[in-house]
Design an enzyme around this catalytic site. Structure first.
Site, PDB file in Angstrom:
ATOM      1  N   LYS A 154       0.838  -1.198   0.000  1.00 50.21           N
ATOM      2  CA  LYS A 154       0.000   0.000   0.000  1.00 50.21           C
ATOM      3  C   LYS A 154       0.872   1.246   0.000  1.00 50.21           C
ATOM      4  O   LYS A 154       1.560   1.530   0.975  1.00 50.21           O
ATOM      5  CB  LYS A 154      -0.908   0.043   1.231  1.00 50.21           C
ATOM      6  CG  LYS A 154      -2.005   1.084   1.054  1.00 50.21           C
ATOM      7  CD  LYS A 154      -2.589   1.582   2.357  1.00 50.21           C
ATOM      8  CE  LYS A 154      -1.801   2.696   2.972  1.00 50.21           C
ATOM      9  NZ  LYS A 154      -1.769   3.946   2.195  1.00 50.21           N
ATOM     10  N   GLU A 356       9.808  15.385  15.962  1.00 55.80           N
ATOM     11  CA  GLU A 356      10.274  15.271  14.586  1.00 55.80           C
ATOM     12  C   GLU A 356       9.526  16.303  13.743  1.00 55.80           C
ATOM     13  O   GLU A 356       8.312  16.188  13.572  1.00 55.80           O
ATOM     14  CB  GLU A 356       9.988  13.858  14.069  1.00 55.80           C
ATOM     15  CG  GLU A 356      10.489  13.644  12.672  1.00 55.80           C
ATOM     16  CD  GLU A 356      10.172  12.242  12.140  1.00 55.80           C
ATOM     17  OE1 GLU A 356       9.037  11.777  12.326  1.00 55.80           O
ATOM     18  OE2 GLU A 356      11.076  11.633  11.548  1.00 55.80           O
TER      19      GLU A 356
HETATM   20  P1  NAD Z   1       2.071   7.980   8.439  1.00 56.93           P
HETATM   21  O1  NAD Z   1       2.342   7.182   9.653  1.00 56.93           O
HETATM   22  O2  NAD Z   1       1.011   9.005   8.503  1.00 56.93           O
HETATM   23  O3  NAD Z   1       1.660   7.034   7.207  1.00 56.93           O
HETATM   24  C1  NAD Z   1       2.490   6.011   6.747  1.00 56.93           C
HETATM   25  C2  NAD Z   1       1.682   4.995   5.983  1.00 56.93           C
HETATM   26  O4  NAD Z   1       0.754   4.365   6.880  1.00 56.93           O
HETATM   27  C3  NAD Z   1       0.801   5.588   4.861  1.00 56.93           C
HETATM   28  O5  NAD Z   1       0.778   4.694   3.774  1.00 56.93           O
HETATM   29  C4  NAD Z   1      -0.563   5.657   5.514  1.00 56.93           C
HETATM   30  O6  NAD Z   1      -1.601   5.598   4.572  1.00 56.93           O
HETATM   31  C5  NAD Z   1      -0.554   4.430   6.387  1.00 56.93           C
HETATM   32  N1  NAD Z   1      -1.490   4.492   7.533  1.00 56.93           N
HETATM   33  C6  NAD Z   1      -1.979   5.572   8.163  1.00 56.93           C
HETATM   34  N2  NAD Z   1      -2.826   5.200   9.150  1.00 56.93           N
HETATM   35  C7  NAD Z   1      -2.868   3.849   9.135  1.00 56.93           C
HETATM   36  C8  NAD Z   1      -3.566   2.886   9.912  1.00 56.93           C
HETATM   37  N3  NAD Z   1      -4.364   3.218  10.916  1.00 56.93           N
HETATM   38  N4  NAD Z   1      -3.353   1.570   9.646  1.00 56.93           N
HETATM   39  C9  NAD Z   1      -2.522   1.188   8.658  1.00 56.93           C
HETATM   40  N5  NAD Z   1      -1.855   2.067   7.870  1.00 56.93           N
HETATM   41  C10 NAD Z   1      -2.017   3.379   8.110  1.00 56.93           C
HETATM   42  O7  NAD Z   1       3.469   8.591   8.023  1.00 56.93           O
HETATM   43  P2  NAD Z   1       3.816   9.593   6.830  1.00 56.93           P
HETATM   44  O8  NAD Z   1       3.368  10.942   7.251  1.00 56.93           O
HETATM   45  O9  NAD Z   1       3.363   9.044   5.524  1.00 56.93           O
HETATM   46  O10 NAD Z   1       5.410   9.483   6.823  1.00 56.93           O
HETATM   47  C11 NAD Z   1       6.213  10.258   7.632  1.00 56.93           C
HETATM   48  C12 NAD Z   1       6.776   9.460   8.792  1.00 56.93           C
HETATM   49  O11 NAD Z   1       7.460   8.294   8.327  1.00 56.93           O
HETATM   50  C13 NAD Z   1       7.793  10.210   9.596  1.00 56.93           C
HETATM   51  O12 NAD Z   1       7.552  10.054  10.977  1.00 56.93           O
HETATM   52  C14 NAD Z   1       9.111   9.535   9.236  1.00 56.93           C
HETATM   53  O13 NAD Z   1      10.130   9.660  10.177  1.00 56.93           O
HETATM   54  C15 NAD Z   1       8.698   8.152   9.015  1.00 56.93           C
HETATM   55  N6  NAD Z   1       9.686   7.432   8.195  1.00 56.93           N
HETATM   56  C16 NAD Z   1      10.511   6.495   8.790  1.00 56.93           C
HETATM   57  C17 NAD Z   1      11.473   5.834   8.044  1.00 56.93           C
HETATM   58  C18 NAD Z   1      12.381   4.809   8.653  1.00 56.93           C
HETATM   59  O14 NAD Z   1      12.926   4.012   7.891  1.00 56.93           O
HETATM   60  N7  NAD Z   1      12.555   4.757   9.953  1.00 56.93           N
HETATM   61  C19 NAD Z   1      11.601   6.125   6.708  1.00 56.93           C
HETATM   62  C20 NAD Z   1      10.762   7.078   6.143  1.00 56.93           C
HETATM   63  C21 NAD Z   1       9.789   7.719   6.899  1.00 56.93           C
END
Ligand code: NAD
Length: 453
Positions: A154, A356
């Site tokens: 997804k 962050e």
């Molecule tokens: P997010 O947590 O809002 O969303 C990430 C993904 O999860 C999206 O595809 C979203 O649709 C999905 N999602 C949202 N709610 C969900 C639920 N209840 N159940 C299942 N899936 C759900 O994050 P974002 O805003 O897209 O990304 C930014 C974040 O990602 C930052 O905190 C960043 O640090 C983190 N990140 C971490 C790494 C790593 O490798 N550690 C790498 C890149 C980004």
């Protein structure tokens, strides 16, 4: 079926309309993946390897198109986007070496032979954030496929286009149908179903710590395997004995790459007090020199933020009382721009220092000595990456061992290589991706004893 418009964050123009998958379609895809898993696991290791190599070659042949798609969907600079598409190719080539190397043990026992196998899990659900849509997808799907699993993936709502293209390329490369399916949709619908559907045996989630915590709790209901790659608040530690000019010249790229929307962003710069003023003097021209603008231009170093809502979120960290040391450039006109911004926090509890920001905002603060630097670096719930600048090799090693983070670099800001492990300490995650053991995270170890008497 509902649809969503995808915007170009540099122009605010609609670039595509994407059909969103609902619960019923997600269930159907998971069930197709479950059936496909029965035959995919039986494909001979050498043939699975060959198919992954073909997939890598298809990505390579499509590299420029994938890169341009990412520039228009995510606002990534064209240089970064080409690197990202190349990373998918390289991760696939690396994973193609895994099927024939999933080695078990033969363990000496009395009265028989004892051997171990690495069995595939079945269906793996990969949930991807919007900040690096291509590489983060590949870090999950490539080793999962190599280990004999099928994958449902997804992409993030805001950035589905390159993932959809990768799904097409997999089929063109000859991967059997339903082995790798891309399901654009909402996190609360499609992502959530990966967590609750019993046929999904593992969830690989990259995203915010907030959502990751919910995913882990949801997976616990079925003791479902989970890998989490979450947020970061990494420290760039600059000691007085470092090459200060180099440390200052490179610091902006350690935090403002991808407009700071990078989980590894070194968003806290800790500088030894005796060189603090000198460092800031050197940092200012480096920050003002970051080329912010049209991401399609080869010379551009930083593009826009992903959305208007995210820009508002980033901007909210700069409160009227925040001490801004200096800022870099930002273009006028349409696009979700935010300038590189350097702040001097007042207190260790400042939000800009503890949370962050996920944008081009960096906090610079002084430390006294090695112990103080380690204490401040570790004074966070996160532990993803970090940098240490010093010319003392003993100190470099001592501090590398003492900082609680998964990916550290000395006199450099590089954290990610597909052949070295990647992941977080503390609330930055659980498990590791990439590196020589990547496929093992998608297997169960099975022990078999064969009596010989
Ligand atoms: P997010 O947590 O809002 O969303 C990430 C993904 O999860 C999206 O595809 C979203 O649709 C999905 N999602 C949202 N709610 C969900 C639920 N209840 N159940 C299942 N899936 C759900 O994050 P974002 O805003 O897209 O990304 C930014 C974040 O990602 C930052 O905190 C960043 O640090 C983190 N990140 C971490 C790494 C790593 O490798 N550690 C790498 C890149 C980004």
């Amino acid at each position: 079926m509902t649809t969503a418009q995808v915007l170009n964050p540099a122009t605010e123009q609609v670039v595509a309309t994407v059909e969103l998958v609902g619960v019923a379609e997600t269930d159907a895809a998971i069930e197709r993946a479950q059936r496909a898993a029965l035959t995919w696991r039986e494909v001979a290791p050498g043939d699975r390897a060959r198919l992954l190599r073909r997939f890598a070659e298809a990505v390579d042949a499509d590299l420029e198109r994938l890169a341009q798609l990412e520039v228009s969907n995510s606002g990534h600079t064209i240089g970064n986007a080409r690197w990202e598409a190349g990373n998918v190719r390289d991760v696939l080539h690396y994973a193609a070496g895994m099927p024939e190397r999933l080695l078990g043990h033969q363990i000496p026992v009395a009265g028989g032979v004892n051997i171990t196998f690495h069995e595939p899990l079945g269906v793996v659900g990969v949930i991807v954030p919007w900040n690096f849509p291509m590489p983060i997808a590949a870090w999950g799907f490539a080793p999962a496929l190599a280990a004999g699993n099928t994958v449902v993936l997804k992409p993030a709502e805001l950035t589905p286009l390159t993932a959809i293209r990768l799904g097409e390329l997999a089929l063109e490369a000859g991967l059997p149908e339903h082995v790798f399916q891309v399901l654009p949709g909402k996190g609360s619908v499609v992502g959530q179903r990966f967590v609750t559907h019993p046929a999904v045996r593992k969830v690989v989630f990259t995203g915010s710590t907030e959502v990751g915590t919910q995913i882990m709790a949801g997976c616990a209901q079925q003791v479902k395997r989970v890998t989490l790659e979450l947020g970061g608040k990494s420290a760039n530690i600059v000691f007085a004995d470092a090459d200060l000019a180099r440390a200052a010249a490179t610091a902006p790229y350690g935090v403002f790459d991808n407009a700071g929307q990078d989980c590894c962003a070194r968003s806290r710069i800790l500088v030894q007090r005796s060189v603090f003023d000198k460092f800031l003097e050197l940092l200012e021209p480096a920050v003002r020199g970051v080329r912010v603008g049209d991401p399609t231009q080869e010379s551009t170093e930083m593009g826009p933020l992903i959305s208007a809502a995210h820009r508002d979120r980033v901007a909210a960290y700069i409160e009227p009382s925040t001490k801004v040391a200096f800022t870099g450039a930002r273009p006028d006109g349409p696009g979700f721009w935010y300038p590189p911004t350097v702040v001097l926090p007042d207190a260790p509890t400042d939000r800009v220092l503890t949370e962050e920001v996920f944008g081009p905002v960096v906090a610079v603060l002084p430390f006294e000595d090695e112990a103080d630097a380690i204490r401040i670096a570790n004074d966070t719930e996160y532990g993803l990456s970090g940098s240490i600048w010093t010319n003392d090799v003993g100190r470099a090693l001592r501090v590398s061992r003492a900082v609680e983070a998964g990916n550290l670099s000395v006199n450099s800001h590089s954290s990610v290589r597909y052949w070295t492990p990647f992941g977080g300490f503390k609330q930055s995650g659980l498990g590791r991706e990439l590196g020589p053991d990547a496929a093992l995270a998608f297997t169960e170890t099975k022990n078999v004893f064969i009596a010989t008497q």
